[in-house]
Design a protein around this motif. Sequence first.
Motif, PDB file in Angstrom:
ATOM      1  N   ARG A 194       0.858  -1.183   0.000  1.00 11.33           N
ATOM      2  CA  ARG A 194       0.000   0.000   0.000  1.00 11.33           C
ATOM      3  C   ARG A 194       0.888   1.226   0.000  1.00 11.33           C
ATOM      4  O   ARG A 194       1.581   1.498   0.978  1.00 11.33           O
ATOM      5  N   ARG A 195       0.869   1.954  -1.094  1.00 13.04           N
ATOM      6  CA  ARG A 195       1.628   3.187  -1.202  1.00 13.04           C
ATOM      7  C   ARG A 195       0.784   4.301  -0.577  1.00 13.04           C
ATOM      8  O   ARG A 195      -0.293   4.631  -1.073  1.00 13.04           O
ATOM      9  N   THR A 196       1.252   4.865   0.512  1.00 10.96           N
ATOM     10  CA  THR A 196       0.501   5.919   1.189  1.00 10.96           C
ATOM     11  C   THR A 196       1.064   7.290   0.812  1.00 10.96           C
ATOM     12  O   THR A 196       2.124   7.404   0.194  1.00 10.96           O
ATOM     13  N   PHE A 197       0.359   8.340   1.229  1.00 14.29           N
ATOM     14  CA  PHE A 197       0.793   9.712   0.973  1.00 14.29           C
ATOM     15  C   PHE A 197       1.006  10.459   2.290  1.00 14.29           C
ATOM     16  O   PHE A 197       0.945  11.682   2.336  1.00 14.29           O
ATOM     17  N   THR A 198       1.280   9.690   3.347  1.00 11.13           N
ATOM     18  CA  THR A 198       1.580  10.274   4.653  1.00 11.13           C
ATOM     19  C   THR A 198       2.900   9.713   5.163  1.00 11.13           C
ATOM     20  O   THR A 198       3.269   8.579   4.853  1.00 11.13           O
ATOM     21  N   ASP A 199       3.610  10.513   5.927  1.00 10.47           N
ATOM     22  CA  ASP A 199       4.841  10.054   6.571  1.00 10.47           C
ATOM     23  C   ASP A 199       4.633   9.887   8.072  1.00 10.47           C
ATOM     24  O   ASP A 199       5.597   9.764   8.824  1.00 10.47           O
ATOM     25  N   TYR A 200       3.367   9.884   8.489  1.00 17.90           N
ATOM     26  CA  TYR A 200       3.078   9.813   9.918  1.00 17.90           C
ATOM     27  C   TYR A 200       2.368   8.533  10.333  1.00 17.90           C
ATOM     28  O   TYR A 200       1.754   8.478  11.398  1.00 17.90           O
ATOM     29  N   LEU A 201       2.457   7.489   9.512  1.00 15.29           N
ATOM     30  CA  LEU A 201       1.910   6.206   9.925  1.00 15.29           C
ATOM     31  C   LEU A 201       2.542   5.742  11.234  1.00 15.29           C
ATOM     32  O   LEU A 201       1.894   5.143  12.081  1.00 15.29           O
ATOM     33  N   ASP A 202       3.820   6.073  11.412  1.00 16.45           N
ATOM     34  CA  ASP A 202       4.545   5.741  12.639  1.00 16.45           C
ATOM     35  C   ASP A 202       4.770   6.957  13.537  1.00 16.45           C
ATOM     36  O   ASP A 202       5.496   6.878  14.522  1.00 16.45           O
ATOM     37  N   ASP A 203       4.175   8.105  13.182  1.00 18.03           N
ATOM     38  CA  ASP A 203       4.325   9.365  13.924  1.00 18.03           C
ATOM     39  C   ASP A 203       5.771   9.874  13.911  1.00 18.03           C
ATOM     40  O   ASP A 203       6.194  10.610  14.798  1.00 18.03           O
ATOM     41  N   VAL A 204       6.533   9.494  12.898  1.00 16.80           N
ATOM     42  CA  VAL A 204       7.920   9.949  12.776  1.00 16.80           C
ATOM     43  C   VAL A 204       8.123  10.473  11.365  1.00 16.80           C
ATOM     44  O   VAL A 204       7.880   9.762  10.394  1.00 16.80           O
ATOM     45  N   SER A 205       8.607  11.737  11.242  1.00 18.40           N
ATOM     46  CA  SER A 205       8.798  12.290   9.910  1.00 18.40           C
ATOM     47  C   SER A 205       9.932  13.298   9.834  1.00 18.40           C
ATOM     48  O   SER A 205      10.817  13.176   8.989  1.00 18.40           O
ATOM     49  N   GLY A 206       9.906  14.331  10.692  1.00 18.93           N
ATOM     50  CA  GLY A 206      10.798  15.467  10.504  1.00 18.93           C
ATOM     51  C   GLY A 206      11.863  15.635  11.563  1.00 18.93           C
ATOM     52  O   GLY A 206      12.737  14.784  11.738  1.00 18.93           O
ATOM     53  N   THR A 207      11.784  16.752  12.300  1.00 22.98           N
ATOM     54  CA  THR A 207      12.830  17.108  13.260  1.00 22.98           C
ATOM     55  C   THR A 207      12.262  17.205  14.680  1.00 22.98           C
ATOM     56  O   THR A 207      11.049  17.300  14.880  1.00 22.98           O
ATOM     57  N   TYR A 208      13.165  17.197  15.623  1.00 23.65           N
ATOM     58  CA  TYR A 208      12.769  17.457  17.006  1.00 23.65           C
ATOM     59  C   TYR A 208      12.379  18.928  17.147  1.00 23.65           C
ATOM     60  O   TYR A 208      12.954  19.803  16.486  1.00 23.65           O
ATOM     61  N   PRO A 209      11.398  19.243  17.973  1.00 24.55           N
ATOM     62  CA  PRO A 209      10.993  20.645  18.170  1.00 24.55           C
ATOM     63  C   PRO A 209      12.152  21.505  18.635  1.00 24.55           C
ATOM     64  O   PRO A 209      13.103  21.027  19.272  1.00 24.55           O
ATOM     65  N   ALA A 210      12.070  22.790  18.323  1.00 21.56           N
ATOM     66  CA  ALA A 210      13.134  23.721  18.703  1.00 21.56           C
ATOM     67  C   ALA A 210      13.239  23.876  20.209  1.00 21.56           C
ATOM     68  O   ALA A 210      14.322  24.155  20.743  1.00 21.56           O
ATOM     69  N   VAL A 211      12.113  23.698  20.911  1.00 19.02           N
ATOM     70  CA  VAL A 211      12.110  23.814  22.376  1.00 19.02           C
ATOM     71  C   VAL A 211      11.601  22.505  22.942  1.00 19.02           C
ATOM     72  O   VAL A 211      10.392  22.288  23.061  1.00 19.02           O
ATOM     73  N   LEU A 212      12.506  21.621  23.292  1.00 20.39           N
ATOM     74  CA  LEU A 212      12.113  20.309  23.786  1.00 20.39           C
ATOM     75  C   LEU A 212      11.454  20.374  25.153  1.00 20.39           C
ATOM     76  O   LEU A 212      10.610  19.556  25.491  1.00 20.39           O
ATOM     77  N   SER A 213      11.815  21.361  25.949  1.00 23.80           N
ATOM     78  CA  SER A 213      11.291  21.433  27.312  1.00 23.80           C
ATOM     79  C   SER A 213       9.792  21.674  27.336  1.00 23.80           C
ATOM     80  O   SER A 213       9.122  21.360  28.317  1.00 23.80           O
ATOM     81  N   ASP A 214       9.252  22.236  26.257  1.00 26.34           N
ATOM     82  CA  ASP A 214       7.824  22.508  26.201  1.00 26.34           C
ATOM     83  C   ASP A 214       7.029  21.348  25.615  1.00 26.34           C
ATOM     84  O   ASP A 214       5.824  21.450  25.459  1.00 26.34           O
ATOM     85  N   GLN A 215       7.707  20.276  25.248  1.00 26.00           N
ATOM     86  CA  GLN A 215       7.047  19.151  24.605  1.00 26.00           C
ATOM     87  C   GLN A 215       6.853  17.991  25.582  1.00 26.00           C
ATOM     88  O   GLN A 215       7.530  17.866  26.594  1.00 26.00           O
ATOM     89  N   SER A 216       5.925  17.166  25.253  1.00 29.51           N
ATOM     90  CA  SER A 216       5.700  15.953  26.030  1.00 29.51           C
ATOM     91  C   SER A 216       6.910  15.036  25.909  1.00 29.51           C
ATOM     92  O   SER A 216       7.672  15.090  24.949  1.00 29.51           O
ATOM     93  N   ASN A 217       7.077  14.137  26.869  1.00 33.22           N
ATOM     94  CA  ASN A 217       8.163  13.164  26.763  1.00 33.22           C
ATOM     95  C   ASN A 217       7.893  12.121  25.686  1.00 33.22           C
ATOM     96  O   ASN A 217       8.739  11.267  25.423  1.00 33.22           O
ATOM     97  N   PHE A 218       6.743  12.183  25.026  1.00 30.67           N
ATOM     98  CA  PHE A 218       6.513  11.330  23.866  1.00 30.67           C
ATOM     99  C   PHE A 218       7.353  11.797  22.683  1.00 30.67           C
ATOM    100  O   PHE A 218       7.564  11.059  21.731  1.00 30.67           O
ATOM    101  N   THR A 219       7.806  13.023  22.685  1.00 24.87           N
ATOM    102  CA  THR A 219       8.633  13.562  21.607  1.00 24.87           C
ATOM    103  C   THR A 219      10.059  13.046  21.693  1.00 24.87           C
ATOM    104  O   THR A 219      10.585  12.467  20.745  1.00 24.87           O
ATOM    105  N   ASP A 220      10.716  13.240  22.809  1.00 24.55           N
ATOM    106  CA  ASP A 220      12.103  12.833  23.005  1.00 24.55           C
ATOM    107  C   ASP A 220      12.135  11.581  23.868  1.00 24.55           C
ATOM    108  O   ASP A 220      12.003  11.650  25.084  1.00 24.55           O
ATOM    109  N   ARG A 221      12.313  10.443  23.203  1.00 24.87           N
ATOM    110  CA  ARG A 221      12.419   9.180  23.930  1.00 24.87           C
ATOM    111  C   ARG A 221      13.823   8.597  23.812  1.00 24.87           C
ATOM    112  O   ARG A 221      14.026   7.396  23.995  1.00 24.87           O
ATOM    113  N   THR A 222      14.778   9.458  23.450  1.00 24.99           N
ATOM    114  CA  THR A 222      16.143   8.995  23.297  1.00 24.99           C
ATOM    115  C   THR A 222      16.707   8.503  24.629  1.00 24.99           C
ATOM    116  O   THR A 222      16.251   8.888  25.704  1.00 24.99           O
TER     117      THR A 222
END
Length: 265
Positions: A194-222
């Motif tokens: 199935r060729r999709t037109f979204t890159d968020y099937l896994d919720d991963v696509s671009g970059t980490y937010p510029a301000v990580l402290s304001d984001q949920s820990n779901f963003t940075d799980r490193t």
Amino acid sequence: MLKNTVLYLFCLAFLTGAAQSRQRNFIQREVGFFGGGSYYLGDINPRIHFLASKPAAGIFFRYENNYRYAFRFGFNYGSVSGSDTQSGEDDQMERNLSFKSQIFELSSVAEFNFFDYRIGHDKYRFTMFLFAGLGCFYFNPKADLGNGYEALRNYKTEAQAKKYSRVQVNIPFGLGFKWNIGSKCGLGIEWGPRRTFTDYLDDVSGTYPAVLSDQSNFTDRTINNSARPGSMRGNPSTRDWYFYYGINLSIKLREFHKQCHTSGM
């Protein structure tokens, strides 16, 4: 390699179909059931087919009026998942992302049989086939950080301007083999990307937010929260894929018209 092989098969199917000098027309309808597996390729699993496969099932209706062509309408249910811990790559192990998502799909495809085929016909008992069409699907990636699975879309994990849509269009295509098992039933095996037109099937696509402290820990799980603001979290130049594979059972419904042969064809 995969794309070139599939393209070659579809070109071969078109040329073979165009070369047909005899058309045998009839009307046949079938209902069917699909059972097998589903998996995905994307930022968390970029290349390993069948990894983390999950059970899948579906139902379909097939309409035929020619020994070589058919139209199929179906609903499939499956699920996909991925985890950086299974990759074996150091950078992915450090990123430490994971997800799972259910997939609900509606599709309409055209099938091409390489050989004449019809359920209940002793002469035309089996064929390889190709299919392609258009579909839509619903997905909702989730992750568990210890308090149960939560929908990642709600957190805008890459600081998206707006939430991505959970309903998307796709292009289903693939190949398979089918054969008669009696006067009323047929069996088939198939594999369908199935060729999709979204890159968020896994919720991963671009970059980490510029301000990580304001984001949920779901963003940075490193590991040890080592992500750098603005650094790459995924590959935005690609789109995610998912796949169904398995066995289907077709049951022929009552016929309305007998076989007829077009004059001079």
